[in-house]
Write an enzyme that holds these catalytic residues in place. Sequence first.
Site, PDB file in Angstrom:
ATOM      1  N   ASN A 110      -5.639   9.984   1.063  1.00 16.38           N
ATOM      2  CA  ASN A 110      -6.151  10.393   2.252  1.00 16.38           C
ATOM      3  C   ASN A 110      -7.218  11.715   1.799  1.00 16.38           C
ATOM      4  O   ASN A 110      -7.235  12.765   2.368  1.00 16.38           O
ATOM      5  CB  ASN A 110      -5.196  11.178   3.316  1.00 16.38           C
ATOM      6  CG  ASN A 110      -5.093  10.004   4.152  1.00 16.38           C
ATOM      7  OD1 ASN A 110      -3.694   9.591   4.176  1.00 16.38           O
ATOM      8  ND2 ASN A 110      -5.821   9.509   4.866  1.00 16.38           N
TER       9      ASN A 110
ATOM     10  N   LYS B 147       1.098   5.378   0.621  1.00 20.98           N
ATOM     11  CA  LYS B 147       0.418   6.382   1.047  1.00 20.98           C
ATOM     12  C   LYS B 147       0.611   7.499   0.067  1.00 20.98           C
ATOM     13  O   LYS B 147       1.738   8.029  -0.355  1.00 20.98           O
ATOM     14  CB  LYS B 147       1.009   6.713   2.307  1.00 20.98           C
ATOM     15  CG  LYS B 147       0.482   8.138   2.926  1.00 20.98           C
ATOM     16  CD  LYS B 147      -0.968   8.177   3.298  1.00 20.98           C
ATOM     17  CE  LYS B 147      -1.197   7.329   4.657  1.00 20.98           C
ATOM     18  NZ  LYS B 147      -2.545   7.282   4.891  1.00 20.98           N
TER      19      LYS B 147
ATOM     20  N   ASN C 210      -2.413   3.281  12.251  1.00 24.61           N
ATOM     21  CA  ASN C 210      -1.565   4.349  12.710  1.00 24.61           C
ATOM     22  C   ASN C 210      -0.437   4.173  12.989  1.00 24.61           C
ATOM     23  O   ASN C 210      -0.230   3.032  13.483  1.00 24.61           O
ATOM     24  CB  ASN C 210      -2.455   5.500  13.352  1.00 24.61           C
ATOM     25  CG  ASN C 210      -2.233   6.915  12.855  1.00 24.61           C
ATOM     26  OD1 ASN C 210      -1.158   7.234  12.664  1.00 24.61           O
ATOM     27  ND2 ASN C 210      -3.318   7.800  12.610  1.00 24.61           N
TER      28      ASN C 210
ATOM     29  N   ASP D 180     -10.272  -0.250  12.648  1.00 27.09           N
ATOM     30  CA  ASP D 180      -9.304   0.020  13.515  1.00 27.09           C
ATOM     31  C   ASP D 180      -9.934   0.035  14.745  1.00 27.09           C
ATOM     32  O   ASP D 180     -10.767   0.752  15.009  1.00 27.09           O
ATOM     33  CB  ASP D 180      -8.954   1.495  13.270  1.00 27.09           C
ATOM     34  CG  ASP D 180      -7.665   2.112  13.937  1.00 27.09           C
ATOM     35  OD1 ASP D 180      -7.621   1.545  14.994  1.00 27.09           O
ATOM     36  OD2 ASP D 180      -6.865   2.567  13.213  1.00 27.09           O
TER      37      ASP D 180
ATOM     38  N   ASN E 187     -11.114   4.562   5.728  1.00 28.61           N
ATOM     39  CA  ASN E 187     -11.090   4.742   7.216  1.00 28.61           C
ATOM     40  C   ASN E 187     -11.251   5.988   7.480  1.00 28.61           C
ATOM     41  O   ASN E 187     -10.916   6.228   8.704  1.00 28.61           O
ATOM     42  CB  ASN E 187      -9.542   4.261   7.590  1.00 28.61           C
ATOM     43  CG  ASN E 187      -8.619   5.301   7.098  1.00 28.61           C
ATOM     44  OD1 ASN E 187      -7.837   5.311   6.265  1.00 28.61           O
ATOM     45  ND2 ASN E 187      -8.033   6.237   8.071  1.00 28.61           N
TER      46      ASN E 187
ATOM     47  N   GLU F 205      -7.982   3.775  -1.868  1.00 26.50           N
ATOM     48  CA  GLU F 205      -8.503   4.058  -0.501  1.00 26.50           C
ATOM     49  C   GLU F 205      -8.915   5.674  -0.385  1.00 26.50           C
ATOM     50  O   GLU F 205      -7.836   6.380  -0.541  1.00 26.50           O
ATOM     51  CB  GLU F 205      -7.547   3.802   0.583  1.00 26.50           C
ATOM     52  CG  GLU F 205      -7.945   3.868   2.089  1.00 26.50           C
ATOM     53  CD  GLU F 205      -6.865   3.546   2.980  1.00 26.50           C
ATOM     54  OE1 GLU F 205      -6.656   4.135   4.043  1.00 26.50           O
ATOM     55  OE2 GLU F 205      -6.057   2.492   2.482  1.00 26.50           O
TER      56      GLU F 205
ATOM     57  N   LYS G 197       0.744  -1.153  -0.216  1.00 27.47           N
ATOM     58  CA  LYS G 197       0.021  -0.108   0.139  1.00 27.47           C
ATOM     59  C   LYS G 197       0.837   1.227   0.096  1.00 27.47           C
ATOM     60  O   LYS G 197       1.853   1.312   0.698  1.00 27.47           O
ATOM     61  CB  LYS G 197      -0.807   0.077   1.364  1.00 27.47           C
ATOM     62  CG  LYS G 197      -1.582   1.467   1.453  1.00 27.47           C
ATOM     63  CD  LYS G 197      -2.695   1.274   2.727  1.00 27.47           C
ATOM     64  CE  LYS G 197      -2.938   2.512   3.170  1.00 27.47           C
ATOM     65  NZ  LYS G 197      -3.917   2.585   4.339  1.00 27.47           N
TER      66      LYS G 197
ATOM     67  N   ASP H 253      -3.636   5.204  -1.249  1.00 25.03           N
ATOM     68  CA  ASP H 253      -4.342   5.982  -0.325  1.00 25.03           C
ATOM     69  C   ASP H 253      -3.677   7.191  -0.215  1.00 25.03           C
ATOM     70  O   ASP H 253      -2.904   7.803   0.336  1.00 25.03           O
ATOM     71  CB  ASP H 253      -4.176   5.338   1.064  1.00 25.03           C
ATOM     72  CG  ASP H 253      -4.830   5.973   2.026  1.00 25.03           C
ATOM     73  OD1 ASP H 253      -5.734   7.119   2.092  1.00 25.03           O
ATOM     74  OD2 ASP H 253      -4.431   6.077   3.360  1.00 25.03           O
TER      75      ASP H 253
END
Length: 432
Positions: free
Chosen positions: A231, A201, A330, A301, A277, A254, A199, A229
């Site tokens: 975010n 970021k 995290n 989570d 998430n 994601e 994965k 991801d």
Amino acid sequence: MTQDLTITEVRLTPILVADPPLLNTQGVHQPYTPRLVVEVVTAGGVTGVGETYGDTKYLDLAAPLADALPGRRVSDVNGLHRLAALVCGDSPEASGADAVDAGGLRGVQTADKLRLSVVSGFEVACLDALGKALGLPVHALLGGKVRDAVDYSAYLFYRWAAHPGGAGEPDDWGAALDPAGVVAQARRFARDYGFASFKLKGGVFEPDEEIAAVRALAEAFPGQPLRLDPNGAWSVETSLRVARELADILEYLEDPASTTAGMAQVAAGTEMALATNMCVTTFAEIPEAFAAGAVQVVLSDHHYWGGLRNTRELAAICRTFGVGLSMHSNTHLGISLAAMTHVAAVVPNLDYACDSHYPWQSEDVITERLEFKDGRLAVSDLPGLGVELDRGRLARLHRRWLEDDGAMRDRDDAAAMRAAEPGWTAPPVPRW
């Protein structure tokens, strides 16, 4: 002889843990990040441990809960949420429903969400103590494991070689600021830990640069699952473009957009699975997201959802509605990783390998570091979580917290970025 399960003492130890210069859309990780270690002691002489976020706003809620627990039984985990609602009140820093937790990149933050994260650490500590008292692993208290090992995914980051000005603790990972650097990082994760899924970021560079990095990963690891991801850094239009570009490569995308409504628009325009998430982190957020078809994978989570038992309930809801399940991470230590592994072991519908920051953490508070083998973590059958607190390490990391001038006691990725770029502010959403 029956153990006395009455709680006689609760110890809260805030710590600062070394964190590498990992980049995200908000900025960069600080040299040290706050965590909170919770210890629950019973009249029978058993101590259970838990771990959660250690920022000031969490500590403010944890203290009254710790004061209220003595005299109760560690087996009364059902009562933790009710007790927290009675004694914690609202954190002043969390009173705005529209506030964004930039440090955790977890979407809208409310007082209720903060309480859930605090309770999670206490629940894990109680279950650890209960398991030790009964001679049972935590997974047995959750109904029993359905797998002996849990698959984890390599968590790749764009990163600097070091924190600005030589701050923090050095490491030998080097910089990763382009596709070649990302692939080199992934190769090390595969070599050292055996991870078979990856994965990245995202949300750090222009989308085309991150598309190139994912393509480079696909070339280096053909057929292996990949995720990206950003975010919530992208607009709906950008999200759809990236989804088209990587349609045959990504396992899931994601949180490309930052809201449930935005995610629903993206989902309506692509066949790629969308994971979150950020827009589904409480039970109250499930109906809207599921009804709108906004997400196809929820990243659970236990810190967000209020503990291991709530995470198990979330899994059942996802199974009912045909929504996939994975696990978010995290910055965390071995206590949280052990807790993640126990709850992951009891969930039948764990559809994807779990995330974990643990390989990035060079420090811990347990006596023996947990080890990934072939990308998996064995599920402990020892009583409780199967980990033991190292009091020397805990004291050293707590001393660092005590000696801090307050700059690191609250995670702030934008503030950390200003050490390198003085005018930096967290970019507006969407960023691209």
